[in-house]
Motif scaffolding. Structure first.
Motif, short mmCIF file in Angstrom:
data_model
loop_
_atom_site.label_atom_id
_atom_site.label_comp_id
_atom_site.label_asym_id
_atom_site.label_seq_id
_atom_site.Cartn_x
_atom_site.Cartn_y
_atom_site.Cartn_z
N CYS A 255 0.74 -1.13 0.07
CA CYS A 255 0.01 0.14 -0.19
C CYS A 255 1.01 1.26 -0.07
O CYS A 255 0.59 2.18 -0.52
N TYR A 256 1.88 1.15 0.73
CA TYR A 256 2.81 2.42 0.81
C TYR A 256 3.43 2.41 -0.64
O TYR A 256 3.31 3.66 -1.16
N VAL A 257 3.94 1.46 -1.07
CA VAL A 257 4.56 1.74 -2.62
C VAL A 257 3.79 2.22 -3.74
O VAL A 257 3.88 3.14 -4.38
N MET A 258 2.33 1.57 -3.55
CA MET A 258 1.30 1.99 -4.37
C MET A 258 0.99 3.53 -4.22
O MET A 258 0.88 4.34 -5.09
N ALA A 259 0.99 4.04 -2.88
CA ALA A 259 0.69 5.49 -2.56
C ALA A 259 1.83 6.43 -3.08
O ALA A 259 1.47 7.41 -3.80
N VAL A 260 3.11 5.79 -3.26
CA VAL A 260 4.15 6.66 -3.85
C VAL A 260 4.05 6.53 -5.08
O VAL A 260 4.39 7.86 -5.99
N ALA B 213 -5.23 2.54 -1.36
CA ALA B 213 -6.01 1.34 -0.63
C ALA B 213 -5.83 0.05 -1.22
O ALA B 213 -5.72 -0.19 -2.20
N ILE B 214 -5.84 -0.94 -0.11
CA ILE B 214 -5.66 -2.39 -0.66
C ILE B 214 -6.54 -3.29 0.28
O ILE B 214 -6.75 -3.00 1.52
N GLU B 215 -7.10 -4.29 -0.17
CA GLU B 215 -7.91 -5.15 0.59
C GLU B 215 -7.10 -6.34 1.44
O GLU B 215 -6.58 -7.04 0.78
N ALA B 216 -6.69 -5.87 2.51
CA ALA B 216 -6.05 -6.59 3.28
C ALA B 216 -6.95 -7.93 3.89
O ALA B 216 -8.17 -7.87 3.63
N PHE C 70 -2.24 7.09 3.05
CA PHE C 70 -2.50 8.43 2.47
C PHE C 70 -1.09 9.15 2.72
O PHE C 70 -0.31 9.14 3.70
N ILE C 71 -0.52 9.76 1.42
CA ILE C 71 0.74 10.21 1.51
C ILE C 71 0.94 11.64 0.78
O ILE C 71 0.20 12.07 -0.05
N ILE C 72 1.74 12.64 1.41
CA ILE C 72 2.02 13.86 1.24
C ILE C 72 3.42 13.76 0.62
O ILE C 72 4.35 13.34 1.88
N THR C 73 4.01 13.83 -0.62
CA THR C 73 5.52 13.64 -0.76
C THR C 73 6.14 14.66 -0.26
O THR C 73 5.90 15.88 -0.16
N GLY C 74 7.31 14.38 0.11
CA GLY C 74 8.34 15.62 0.36
C GLY C 74 9.58 15.50 -0.25
O GLY C 74 9.55 14.64 -1.26
N VAL C 75 10.68 15.91 0.29
CA VAL C 75 12.02 15.69 -0.41
C VAL C 75 12.93 14.64 0.24
O VAL C 75 13.14 14.74 1.34
#
Lengths: 163, 543
Positions: B233-238, B455-458, B466-471
């Motif tokens: 889910c993290y990699v999908m958000a990024v 979102a992923i069906e666990a 939910f991600i807000i990208t930074g540097v």
């Protein structure tokens, strides 16, 4: 207390209590896995109990979160002597990936200091690393803890040339 | 963007929302706090459910503190994200729990972690430890992730007399603590005291210790059962935030491993449920069958758990013919043994008697609390992220979503049993259709200050990141595990139920506390009624 004598008395019937101080579940599931048919540690007389007051050995997992700390200390206080601890997983051993965050205290080595302050003596600790720890390693760890198997890893002091 | 979505956006604009950004799957609106309640009400009445809300300290980029409310419109496959900015001096946001009951926890969490006061409702500390000093909010950017405020150490025993079974309960293997208030044999109220496992993951991801590349390994350690879901889910958000195209083969491999994880998780749960019903034979057999899946996972990924194969832009390990062959052989064996186990287990009269008609969650309550996963599907809510918001390779396979309307413990057992069989079919189809090509992109780049919801069906339901990208690393990474959404439903399930059914009902949501880990302290007095305090569960269940 004569530790060797006490160990001899429990080595064929070891009651373990599982204490999770905020671990991610992976080590905890592997503890259960060791109890179920594939590994089946019950054949060695190892049995999971529901209270630290009944425990010979505590299986300790997790990096000790701030919230769980007082409860962990209370649970260990309730344990009868000799207090034998098998610290499982990277988190238990050194805090794991969360070793320095605000919400944890950073593993068993930090907890040991607090236990000393609280007057809780621990008689023997064996560390089993792994993320998560494998069921085979848990079984081996218990054997080392009870003196039924030799520890294969030794501390070696290495000095740099001229150092 | 379909017509119905455009219509909804128009309606939201009319109520005072300003559109910030429109993407394929998400619509971002800025809302003033005075209009928040009417917008939330409008969204909820159109059939949306609250995925989560996230407090963000945006003082460095926008000069404000914000709460993001993420609503899912699963019928349209779109998320509507409302951002409510407030200044630091006047950080107050009105509550939306009256309109959206599911916002209860995440509002309190934003209050704890970011320091936005929630007005119009009773507030209490949710996530942070009991002895945490007032006024320190870990997710503020000026808080150092490794700062440890002095502890007030309390080790004296509580005044009430309790059964010393919690928070360490042998059946669930995680610190969790339910206080059941009973009148005779009937449960009157339930108080959950959790968040023992709060480890500061979201803050850690923002710390100098981590970069985009390293966080999949952190995400995997959120949970030891469904860790791969979190890293995926993290990699999908990024990937969504940065617009990275993932090779098809990598998407197939991720889907296969996700389903393998679901198999082991459901088998684990089925065992625990059997154990709580006093049917230890079922427990042992379920775990025996599960071991085949664990060995398979190790063969495919190199590790029994914490697989570590997800990287941004693909996966680290490819599948070869031998592995595919081994998958099919293992699945055939698991299926055969599982069908036999279920047949025997469900024909045991005690299991049926104890599971049917207990722990009922009605469809309307399920909807109001925005429950997810098997709990929702057992209460007649058709909600499965794999169908509603197709991701990875789930578009390529056909499968059935089990749906029951009874809403009792038996329905939740049956949903999971059917899902095991469906998962096996899904993996078979994926193996059959596995395309060729690379398994990861050569290079990628993440531009700062982009946003995305994934979102992923666990196995336990919908996992939202939910991600807000930074540097170099995320500016804000919010994780909402399925149990977070499902635990509040326990009150509805347990009230009025018989005490003996409580352990099974609690287990029936398949609680996973390490995912949720964020403390509830209720002050409840039940007057002159006889109050019995039970921690963890009722049975002394020695394994």
């Amino acid at each position: 207390m004569d530790l060797a004598k006490a160990l001899k008395a429990i080595r064929r019937s070891i009651w373990v209590y599982h204490l999770n101080s905020g671990s991610c579940n992976a080590c905890d599931i592997e503890v259960l896995d060791a109890l179920t048919p594939y590994f089946d540690v019950e054949r060695f007389g190892i049995k999971l109990v529901g209270s630290p007051r009944h425990a010979d050995v505590v299986l300790f997992t997790g990096p000790v979160t701030r919230e769980s700390l007082p409860k962990v200390v209370r649970a260990l206080k309730a344990m009868p002597r000799p207090r034998l601890l098998l610290v499982l997983g990277s988190c238990g051993v050194g805090g794991g990936i969360w070793w320095d965050t605000y919400a944890t205290i950073g593993g068993f080595s930090k907890l040991e200091e607090i236990l000393r302050e609280q007057g809780v003596e621990v008689d023997r600790v064996v560390y089993v690393p792994g993320c998560p720890v494998r069921p085979e390693a848990i079984i081996y760890g218990i054997l080392v803890l009870l003196g039924l198997a030799e520890q294969k890893v030794r501390e070696v002091e290495v000095h740099a040339p001229g150092g | 963007m379909t017509e119905s979505v455009s219509k909804l956006i128009e309606e939201l604009k009319r109520l005072g929302g300003r559109v910030e950004e429109v993407k394929d799957r998400e619509v971002y609106l800025v809302v003033g706090r005075d209009n928040l309640r009417s917008l939330a009400k409008a969204l909820y009445s159109t059939g949306a459910y609250l995925k989560t809300c996230a407090g963000v300290d945006e003082r460095q980029v926008q000069g404000v503190l914000s709460i993001y409310y993420i609503f899912g419109l699963d019928e349209l496959g779109v998320d509507v994200v409302l951002r409510v900015p407030v200044t630091e001096d006047d950080a107050k946001i009105p509550t939306i729990v009256l309109e959206v009951p599911a916002a209860d926890w995440c509002e309190l969490e934003a209050r704890d972690m970011v320091g936005v006061e929630i007005t119009g409702r009773p507030v209490r500390r949710l996530v942070l430890p009991e002895d945490w000093p007032e006024g320190i909010h870990p997710l503020r950017k000026d808080f150092d992730y490794s700062a440890r405020p002095p502890r007030r150490f309390r080790s004296e025993l509580p005044e009430e007399v309790g059964v010393p079974l919690g928070p360490y309960h042998p059946a669930l293997h995680e610190p969790e603590y339910f206080e059941l208030y009973v009148d005779g044999e009937k449960v009157v109220d339930v108080v959950y005291r959790g968040f023992h496992v709060h480890r500061g993951i979201e803050k850690l991801a923002e710390s100098p210790r981590f970069t985009y590349k390293q966080i999949p390994f952190l995400a995997e350690r959120i949970c030891g059962i469904c860790g791969f879901v979190h890293s995926s889910c993290y990699v999908m958000a990024v990937e969504r935030a940065a617009g990275i195209e993932v090779p098809e083969r990598a998407e197939f491999i991720r889907s296969i491993v996700l389903e393998v994880e679901r198999l082991h998780s459901h088998l684990l749960w089925l065992g625990v449920a059997a154990h709580l019903l006093g049917y230890d034979v079922g427990f042992m057999h379920a775990w025996r069958i599960r071991e085949h899946v664990m060995v398979l996972a190790e063969y495919l990924t190199g590790s029994r758990k914490t697989y570590g194969i997800n990287i941004i832009g693909g996966v680290r390990r490819d599948l070869n013919v031998d592995k595919l062959d081994r998958i099919l052989k293992t699945l055939a064996k698991v299926r055969e043994e599982f069908v036999k186990l279920v047949e025997v287990m469900l024909s045991v009269p005690q299991i049926k008697l104890r599971a049917s008609g207990t722990g009922i969650l009605s469809r309307s309550e399920a909807r109001a609390l925005s429950v997810v996963g098997p709990v929702a599907r057992a209460s007649g809510l058709y909600r499965d992220i794999r169908k509603d918001y197709p991701y990875f390779a789930y578009r390529e396979v056909s499968f059935k979503v089990p749906l029951y309307t009874e809403g009792d413990n038996l329905a939740r057992v049956l949903v999971r049993v059917e899902e095991v069989l469906e998962s096996i079919e899904i993996i078979k189809q994926l193996v059959d259709k596995l395309p060729g090509g690379p398994v990861a992109v050569e290079s990628w780049d993440v531009p700062p200050y982009r946003r995305a919801v994934a979102a992923i069906e666990a196995p336990r339901g919908e996992d939202v990141h939910f991600i807000i990208t930074g540097v170099g690393k995320p500016y804000r990474w919010r994780v909402r595990a399925p149990t977070y959404q499902n635990i509040p439903a326990l009150r509805a399930m347990l009230r009025g139920a018989s005490l003996a059914d409580a352990p099974l009902t609690i287990a029936s949501i398949d609680p996973c506390f390490s995912c949720t880990d964020r403390l509830v302290v209720y002050d409840l007095r039940t007057g002159s009624r006889r109050v019995l305090r039970i921690a963890g569960g009722v049975s002394a269940c020695p394994l």
